[in-house]
Design a protein around this motif. Structure first.
Motif: not given
Length: 102
Positions: A7-36
């Protein structure tokens, strides 16, 4: 207690995935257009607003219309970033289960 070690190994592995994902999320940009296309907002996967562009023609309209268009664009951008973040986090934590909790 071998289950705890696994369980501890699984939690550590998941924590590494989440840390990498947080960096990816910070770099991922979404462009939203409104009002035509009168308002374009760029927001990242962590819901941080990066830019706001307003068509000068929109600013010639009544203040209430401009306010409404801006507010709707902001709400839509925040909502889409939240959904994107939740979907990506769900993928990262998929397969992780805590005995007795799920």
């Amino acid at each position: 207690m071998a289950g705890v070690g696994k369980l501890m190994k699984q939690a550590a592995k998941m924590q590494k995935k989440i840390e990498a994902l947080q960096e990816e999320l910070a770099n991922k940009e979404l462009e939203i257009s409104s009002g035509g296309g009168a308002v374009v907002i760029t927001i990242n996967g962590q819901s941080e607003f990066k830019s706001l562009k307003v068509d000068p023609e929109l600013l010639k309209e009544e203040a209430s219309l401009v306010e409404e268009t801006l507010l709707e664009a902001i709400k839509e951008a925040a909502s889409k970033a939240k959904v994107y973040n939740e979907e990506e986090m769900s993928k990262a934590t998929q397969g992780f289960s805590m005995p007795g909790l799920m």
